[in-house]
Design a protein around this motif. Structure first.
Motif, PDB file in Angstrom:
ATOM      1  N   CYS C 143      13.043  -7.237  -0.574  1.00  0.00           N
ATOM      2  CA  CYS C 143      11.883  -6.764  -1.333  1.00  0.00           C
ATOM      3  C   CYS C 143      11.466  -7.771  -2.396  1.00  0.00           C
ATOM      4  CB  CYS C 143      12.182  -5.433  -1.995  1.00  0.00           C
ATOM      5  SG  CYS C 143      10.731  -4.841  -2.880  1.00  0.00           S
ATOM      6  N   PHE C 148      13.725  -1.953  -4.386  1.00  0.00           N
ATOM      7  CA  PHE C 148      15.020  -1.373  -4.011  1.00  0.00           C
ATOM      8  C   PHE C 148      16.102  -1.880  -4.950  1.00  0.00           C
ATOM      9  CE2 PHE C 148      12.975  -0.818   0.152  1.00  0.00           C
ATOM     10  CZ  PHE C 148      13.362   0.485   0.419  1.00  0.00           C
ATOM     11  N   TYR C 158      14.755   3.562  -4.322  1.00  0.00           N
ATOM     12  CA  TYR C 158      13.460   2.957  -4.020  1.00  0.00           C
ATOM     13  C   TYR C 158      12.461   3.415  -5.071  1.00  0.00           C
ATOM     14  CZ  TYR C 158       8.856   2.709  -1.761  1.00  0.00           C
ATOM     15  OH  TYR C 158       7.540   2.486  -1.489  1.00  0.00           O
ATOM     16  N   CYS C 163       6.169  -0.738  -5.145  1.00  0.00           N
ATOM     17  CA  CYS C 163       6.042  -1.176  -3.752  1.00  0.00           C
ATOM     18  C   CYS C 163       4.617  -1.621  -3.414  1.00  0.00           C
ATOM     19  CB  CYS C 163       6.471  -0.050  -2.826  1.00  0.00           C
ATOM     20  SG  CYS C 163       6.262  -0.438  -1.098  1.00  0.00           S
ATOM     21  N   VAL C 164       4.530  -2.792  -2.793  1.00  0.00           N
ATOM     22  CA  VAL C 164       3.248  -3.331  -2.360  1.00  0.00           C
ATOM     23  C   VAL C 164       2.937  -2.894  -0.932  1.00  0.00           C
ATOM     24  CG1 VAL C 164       1.937  -5.468  -2.021  1.00  0.00           C
ATOM     25  CG2 VAL C 164       3.589  -5.314  -3.861  1.00  0.00           C
ATOM     26  N   CYS C 166       4.594  -4.302   1.922  1.00  0.00           N
ATOM     27  CA  CYS C 166       4.643  -5.424   2.866  1.00  0.00           C
ATOM     28  C   CYS C 166       5.532  -5.091   4.059  1.00  0.00           C
ATOM     29  CB  CYS C 166       5.182  -6.656   2.170  1.00  0.00           C
ATOM     30  SG  CYS C 166       6.885  -6.459   1.646  1.00  0.00           S
ATOM     31  N   ARG C 167       6.419  -4.124   3.895  1.00  0.00           N
ATOM     32  CA  ARG C 167       7.302  -3.641   4.961  1.00  0.00           C
ATOM     33  C   ARG C 167       8.335  -4.677   5.402  1.00  0.00           C
ATOM     34  NH1 ARG C 167       2.300  -2.816   6.227  1.00  0.00           N
ATOM     35  NH2 ARG C 167       2.317  -4.009   8.151  1.00  0.00           N
ATOM     36  N   CYS C 169      11.128  -4.914   3.962  1.00  0.00           N
ATOM     37  CA  CYS C 169      12.392  -4.184   3.895  1.00  0.00           C
ATOM     38  C   CYS C 169      12.740  -3.573   5.251  1.00  0.00           C
ATOM     39  CB  CYS C 169      12.312  -3.098   2.837  1.00  0.00           C
ATOM     40  SG  CYS C 169      10.829  -2.093   2.935  1.00  0.00           S
TER      41      CYS C 169
HETATM   42  S1  SF4 Z   1       7.393  -2.510   1.610  1.00  0.00           S
HETATM   43 FE1  SF4 Z   1       7.676  -4.501   0.666  1.00  0.00          FE
HETATM   44  S2  SF4 Z   1       7.285  -4.113  -1.487  1.00  0.00           S
HETATM   45 FE2  SF4 Z   1       7.658  -2.116  -0.558  1.00  0.00          FE
HETATM   46  S3  SF4 Z   1       9.810  -1.763  -0.794  1.00  0.00           S
HETATM   47 FE3  SF4 Z   1       9.569  -2.689   1.188  1.00  0.00          FE
HETATM   48  S4  SF4 Z   1       9.848  -4.879   0.800  1.00  0.00           S
HETATM   49 FE4  SF4 Z   1       9.496  -3.916  -1.189  1.00  0.00          FE
END
Ligand code: SF4
Ligand code: SF4
Ligand code: SF4
Lengths: 425, 47, 408
Positions: C143, C148, C158, C163-164, C166-167, C169
């Motif tokens: 992340c 996290f 979490y 959270c942006v 970006c996925r 994670c």
């Molecule tokens: S989606 Fe991206 S910003 Fe959100 S928790 Fe997962 S890694 Fe972090």
């Protein structure tokens, strides 16, 4: 996107600009006065319209309405193509400017501006496309300004892309400033060239390789033939010939459609650029094949070569790296510009194939087929839309600004600054 | 005031954070030092 | 001097490139440090042999997290027929696996049995799936906004306010646990089990553990749970495979599993390795600052060399030009001098012959003519032409010669 806005701003009742347009006799430009409804322009209009509709669907319906992404496949075409391929293909900027300014290959001088413009547009589009892909795009500044997650390679990528976009913007501004006639600022910015070029190379090295390193923490998901501790090195090295192939490819398109925009220096140097870059690309490609082989041997992955994944891996390496390397070599030996251009298409496709293989095809290879990802038509349409936006902006900028030619006011100034300038070769 | 890190993850966030700051310093400092180093050289701009 | 300098910079270059690539393969930055995780952190031990697949934990989890009710009620066990994964509205799922082995034989024999004898009685095994709360979470390592965090209780938390989306994670998690609210246009979140952190902080058990009717889930300090698990394996070597899943997987997890069959047979990957995510990325991350430190030095070196080469070329060019110019000048000067000499010679002879001619003529005339007038006139003419020749001496000679010729 920032650039579009500024251009629109400038095109709207700005006295300075109008003056400029009148002076440079460009007010008759077809793009502004009337749009000719050629098939290409009609297709462009349709793509832009569809893209606009899908943009609304994406932001009002959420990612689920337009994409085939799911919990097992969180990254799709927009990361695999728009981000990974976009950044790799925009590598022409740092490759060309470092060849010209750092390694002193002045004969590439006329290729620098178009390459910088493509790179700048490429990165701007990458950021533009990221706004579609991330869940909450308005938080994109968070990692840099609010809560930096320094242990993440994505943070590294984000920081470098952000900084490099700024560097590219400054590197690009001389063209705009010449167009606007702001001599003093232009000369100041030109004075920064060396610094910006070095920054550009440092930042490019970092984020090109970090894009590969993104996959380092998923050894269980990426097929062993593509997963390697060397991933960052592979990405960096392949970005070099990706950039060179793109410069050649883009040059051949520009020659076809924007020939009238080019000045003598550009035209006379362009063949040299093509041949020089095909020689360099060929050699780097062969080096890349070498380190790929080393990767195979160091992880003892030979036995995978005889599976169907191995065939696909060899198809990528032989068909889209070894073959273009060979064609480039022949082209460079025989001084055959056309052949080099053909090889550049193969080279560009090869990079796209490689990046898609790593992010989509060989990623999650262990999942059963019905859980695998395939992009929806809407995802593809948005990617096409993003590329189209890039082409339209490129055409607009090359129509007005001194990109493919040198601005007459600065030609001599440049030559006197530059005692042994590009005309030396 | 030795801070104890219990996880490698926390350690990395901390150390990389500081390293990134040093990197920024290097990027600014190296060109400046180059200017100092070549300040007395004859001007021979090539760009 | 140039050569040594170039060589020297070349060596620096080589060293820079070498160390940069080396750093990419060796895990620097944390190589000599060990991290044991938070002391006394909690975990859950899931004893698969005890689970009966009642889905009560799923229900408890759903309620405690105020999730929408599922399409099929929780007491509908037909849902177990297909393998499921966590979803945005289900932090935990129970899956059923049919294992064709008898309970009494030990694991090695079991393996042989599955290959040779397919008639052995098959048993159903139920496996609960949720976030494993890794000791070195891949999701946290990935992340880029620190959404996290590994809590000291053991929970991996979490924070949706960072959270942006970006996925990354989800890409990173080796267990494919985090899920995303893809259908949420404005506030999509990553969803996963919280280890019921709020309840733990209140001193309560996680909801799923609390409700479990068969003690298939036990909550406690992770170190204690590992001891407990070892004991069970020791006491019933015929009942369990000798492996505590989660003790070392991906650097270890807070959630631990005991199974009667190899874990790969019940949908749990045994090929994850023991390296944690931060260990996997440490090498690449530590190469970054080295590039920043060395690249500018190296590149400026290359730049200086190319500039110096250019300067030398320039100087050589200038020298060559100057030499050529000198030579050319000399030659022209020489030629001019020669020309001048020749010209003066020619002129002198011309004048001499002219005078001679005139004198001869005058003599002839004097001899021939008797009239003094005529004689005088002739003498005067001869004198005139002579003086004209003499005054014109400095001007262009060939012209002069020509003109004198014409005059004649
Ligand atoms: S989606 Fe991206 S910003 Fe959100 S928790 Fe997962 S890694 Fe972090
Ligand atoms: S199981 Fe996955 S989501 Fe849970 S802590 Fe580990 S990496 Fe993160
Ligand atoms: S610990 Fe809490 S959140 Fe996690 S699965 Fe159990 S009930 Fe659900």
């Amino acid at each position: 996107m920032g650039l579009q806005d500024t251009i629109k701003d400038r095109l709207s009742n700005n006295g300075l600009i109008k003056n400029r347009l009148m002076k440079s006799n460009l007010i008759n430009n077809p793009l502004i006065q009337k749009i000719e409804w050629t098939p290409i322009n009609i297709a462009t209009a349709i793509i832009l319209f569809v893209g606009f509709i899908l943009t609304i669907a994406r932001f009002f319906g959420g990612l689920g309405t337009v994409t085939n992404l799911d919990d097992n496949n969180p990254w799709g075409l927009w990361i695999g193509f728009d981000l990974l391929c976009g950044v790799a293909l925009a590598a022409g900027g740092y490759v060309t400017s470092s060849a010209c300014y750092i390694f002193g290959l002045k004969r590439y001088h006329s290729a620098v501006r178009p390459a910088i413009l493509t790179a700048f547009l490429g990165y701007a589009l990458v950021v533009f496309a990221l706004n579609y892909d991330v869940g909450r795009p308005w938080r994109l500044p968070y990692p840099i300004f609010y809560s930096p997650g320094t242990s993440s390679l994505l943070f590294e990528v984000g920081l470098c892309v952000f900084l490099y976009l700024n560097v590219l913007f400054i590197e690009f501004t001389p063209a705009a400033l010449e167009w606007l006639g702001l001599k003093k600022i232009r000369n100041f910015v030109v004075g920064l060239t060396m610094l910006l070029t070095i920054f550009g190379v440092v930042l490019s090295t970092l984020h090109q390789s970090s894009l590969g390193a993104l996959f380092l923490l998923a050894p269980s998901k990426l097929h062993p033939l593509w997963y390697s501790g060397y991933l960052p090195v592979y990405f960096f090295i392949s970005s070099m010939f990706a950039g060179m192939s793109m410069v050649i490819f883009e040059g051949s398109l520009a020659h076809k459609y924007l020939h009238h925009k080019m000045d003598e220096t550009h035209l006379s140097e362009s063949d040299g650029v093509v041949l020089g870059f095909s020689k360099a690309a060929s050699f780097v490609m062969v080096g890349y094949l070498g380190i790929k082989l080393i990767g195979l041997s160091i992880d003892n992955n030979w036995h995978y070569l005889f599976t169907s994944w191995g065939l696909w891996f060899l198809f990528e390496l032989i068909g889209f790296v070894a073959l273009p390397a060979f064609i480039y070599a022949v082209a460079a030996r025989e001084k055959n510009v056309k052949l080099a251009r053909a090889a550049s298409i193969l080279g560009v496709l090869g990079i796209i194939l490689n990046r898609l293989n790593i992010s989509l095809v060989a990623f999650n290879w262990q999942l059963p087929l019905e859980q695998r990802y395939f992009p929806s038509w809407m995802e593809i349409a948005i990617s096409v839309f993003v590329v189209t936006v890039g082409i339209v902006v490129y055409r607009l900028i090359t129509a007005y600004m001194p990109i493919l030619y040198e601005h007459p006011d600065y030609k001599h100034a440049d030559d006197s600054n530059n005692k042994h300038g590009h005309e030396e070769d | 005031m030795e801070h104890i890190f219990y996880t490698l993850q926390d350690f990395m966030v901390h150390t990389k954070g500081i390293t990134y700051l040093i990197m920024g310093g290097l990027l600014v400092g190296l060109p400046l030092f180059w200017l100092f180093l070549t300040g007395r050289d004859e001007k021979n701009k090539t760009f | 001097m140039t050569i040594t300098r170039r060589k020297f910079l070349g060596w620096i270059g080589g060293a820079a490139a070498g160390s940069a690539t080396l750093a990419g393969t060796v895990a620097h930055g944390a190589s000599n440090k060990e991290f044991k995780g938070y002391p006394n952190s909690f975990g859950v031990l899931h004893d698969i042999t005890k689970c009966i697949g009642c889905r009560k934990c799923e229900q408890a989890c759903n309620e405690i997290n105020t999730m929408p009710a599922p399409e099929k009620p929780f007491d509908d066990l037909s849902i177990l027929e297909e393998e499921r994964r966590t979803t945005p509205t289900a932090h935990t799922v129970v899956n059923k696996f049919i294992s064709k082995v008898s309970n009494s034989s030990n694991s090695v024999e079991k393996n042989n049995n599955t290959n040779g004898d397919t008639s052995g009685n098959s048993i159903a095994l139920y496996v609960k799936k949720q976030c494993n709360h890794c000791l070195e979470p891949a999701c946290a390592s990935a992340c880029f906004v620190k959404a996290f965090k590994k809590d000291k209780t053991g929970a991996v938390t979490y924070d949706a306010s960072l959270c942006v989306g970006c996925r990354y994670c989800m890409v990173a998690c080796p267990f494919n646990i985090p899920t995303y609210e893809y259908d949420e246009p404005l506030t999509p979140r990553v969803m996963k089990c919280t280890l019921c952190l709020p309840r733990i902080q209140e001193g309560k058990l996680p909801a799923c553990v609390q409700i479990c009717p068969r003690e298939a889930l036990i909550f406690g300090e992770r170190t204690e749970l590992i001891k407990q698990a070892r004991m069970r394996i020791q006491k019933h070597p015929d009942k369990y495979v000798d492996h505590i899943y989660g003790e070392h997987e991906m650097g270890g997890t807070s959630w631990l599993y005991l199974s009667p069959v190899p874990f790969s047979e019940i949908g749990m990957r045994e090929d994850l390795g023991t390296h944690s995510a931060p260990e996997l990325t440490a090498g690449a991350l530590s190469a970054v600052p080295i590039v920043v430190g060395l690249w500018p030095v190296l590149l400026t070196g290359v730049y200086a060399i190319s500039k110096r080469k250019e300067k030398i070329a320039q100087e050589e060019l200038e020298q060559a030009l100057a030499a050529a110019k000198d030579e050319a000048e000399e030659i022209t000067a020489q030629k001019l001098a020669e020309l001048k000499k020749k010209m003066t010679k020619e002129k002198e002879t011309a004048v001499k012959t002219e005078v001679k001619k005139a004198l001869d003529e005058a003599a002839k005339i004097a001899k021939a003519a008797e009239e003094a007038k005529a004689k005088k006139a002739a003498e005067e003419e001869a004198k005139k032409s002579e003086s004209a020749k003499l005054t014109d001496k400095d001007s262009d000679q060939s012209d002069n010669l020509l003109s004198s010729e014409e005059e004649k």
